[in-house]
Every structure is written in C-alpha cells, then in structure tokens.
Enzyme design. Structure first.
Site, short mmCIF file in Angstrom:
data_model
loop_
_atom_site.label_atom_id
_atom_site.label_comp_id
_atom_site.label_asym_id
_atom_site.label_seq_id
_atom_site.Cartn_x
_atom_site.Cartn_y
_atom_site.Cartn_z
N HIS A 96 -90.72 -128.63 47.55
CA HIS A 96 -90.62 -129.93 46.86
C HIS A 96 -91.78 -130.82 47.29
CE1 HIS A 96 -87.76 -133.48 45.76
NE2 HIS A 96 -88.30 -132.99 44.67
N TYR A 150 -82.80 -136.63 49.07
CA TYR A 150 -81.92 -137.42 48.21
C TYR A 150 -80.92 -138.16 49.09
CZ TYR A 150 -83.65 -134.37 44.42
OH TYR A 150 -84.42 -133.66 43.53
#
Length: 178
Positions: free
Chosen positions: A118, A56
C-alpha cells in the site's frame, strides 16, 4: 451478487467489496452494533470480500473488523495491506513481518487471504513524496521478497499491490509476475 476471480488468486470474490477505510468511517468510528448490522447486511447481499489496512484509523479498522467477523463467523475473504516508507528500506523484511503480525493480532486471525503493498511505486524512489522505486519493490531483498517471505510463513495466501504510483512503474511491477 455477481462474482469474479480476483487476479490470479483463484478466489471468487463479490464484484462489490466492503471497504473498511476511514472515508465512510463505520469500521473506524461506528458502534459495534452498527458494524455488526452493516457487515451482516453486506453478507446477506452476497458480499464476501472485506478490505482493511493498518493505516485505516490507526489499526481500529482491523480491530473492529476482526471483532465483527468473530461475532458473525462468515465465510469471507479478508485483505489487508502493508505500507512502507523509504526509511523502512533498511529493514524491509522486518517492517513487513511486523506489520503483518500486527494486522493479524488486531484481526484475531492466523492469516489473511490477501496482503497488498500500500505504497506508491514510481520509476525512482521519492518521485512522489514517500514513494518507493520499482527496484525497491522488485530488486533482490526488496519488498516483493519480503512479501514472499510472509507468504511462505503462511501469514497470507496471496500477495499483491494496490496500484498507487506511476503507471509505467506499476506496469513493470505487474509484468514481473512477482
């Protein structure tokens, strides 16, 4: 605010979590004052679960969330993630360890509450772009073992996965109990 137990962790987390991803962009592109104000408001509303990842904002989300949490010093749960590519399978333990250590450095913490894989999980490696095969995750020396190793070192309390990939492969991973 309503709360639920997160999986098998025993953590009692708010039903609404604070996502720190790039979609809204606050924790990546916002000012520190706006970030503090938003997190303070979320805490005031009872939100106690903050979700971030190294991907992110190329680490900015973790860096900014860490700074805000150091400023406010709340009792909150922090989750981050580790992503792997098929080429990382040559050194799974090293990639996972370095990723977690980098996340902890950016967050300014000794450990996180939850660390999640992830990466897409499919029945066979590469079935969906850079996906890992379920055996890459569950097999000997695989991702699950690497996640267990960082947990054993005290770098995270709990491990899991984000649920990306093919449903049958995800069901196998979850059913394994790993």
């Amino acid at each position: 605010m309503e709360y639920r137990v997160l999986g098998k962790t025993g953590l009692r987390v708010s039903e609404v979590g604070f996502g720190c991803g790039s979609v809204g962009g606050l924790m990546v592109r916002g000012t520190f004052q706006d970030q503090v104000r938003a997190v303070r408001r979320a805490l005031d509303l009872g939100i106690n679960y903050f979700d971030t990842a190294p991907s992110y904002g190329n680490g900015l989300s973790e860096t900014n969330l860490g700074a805000v949490l150091r400023e406010l010093r709340p009792q909150a749960f922090v989750a981050t993630k580790v992503g792997l590519q098929p080429e990382d399978l040559e050194d799974i333990r090293g990639v996972v360890r370095r990723s977690v250590e980098g996340s902890l450095q950016r967050l300014g913490r000794d450990s996180v509450d939850v660390l999640q894989l992830h990466t897409r999980i499919t029945e066979r490696r590469g079935a969906e772009g850079g996906s890992l095969g379920v055996e890459d995750v569950l097999g000997p020396g695989g991702v699950a073992d690497a996640l267990e190793a960082v947990r054993a070192r005290g770098l995270t309390r709990f491990i899991g996965l984000t649920g990306l990939g093919e449903t049958p492969a995800l069901h196998r991973a979850v059913a394994s109990g790993r």
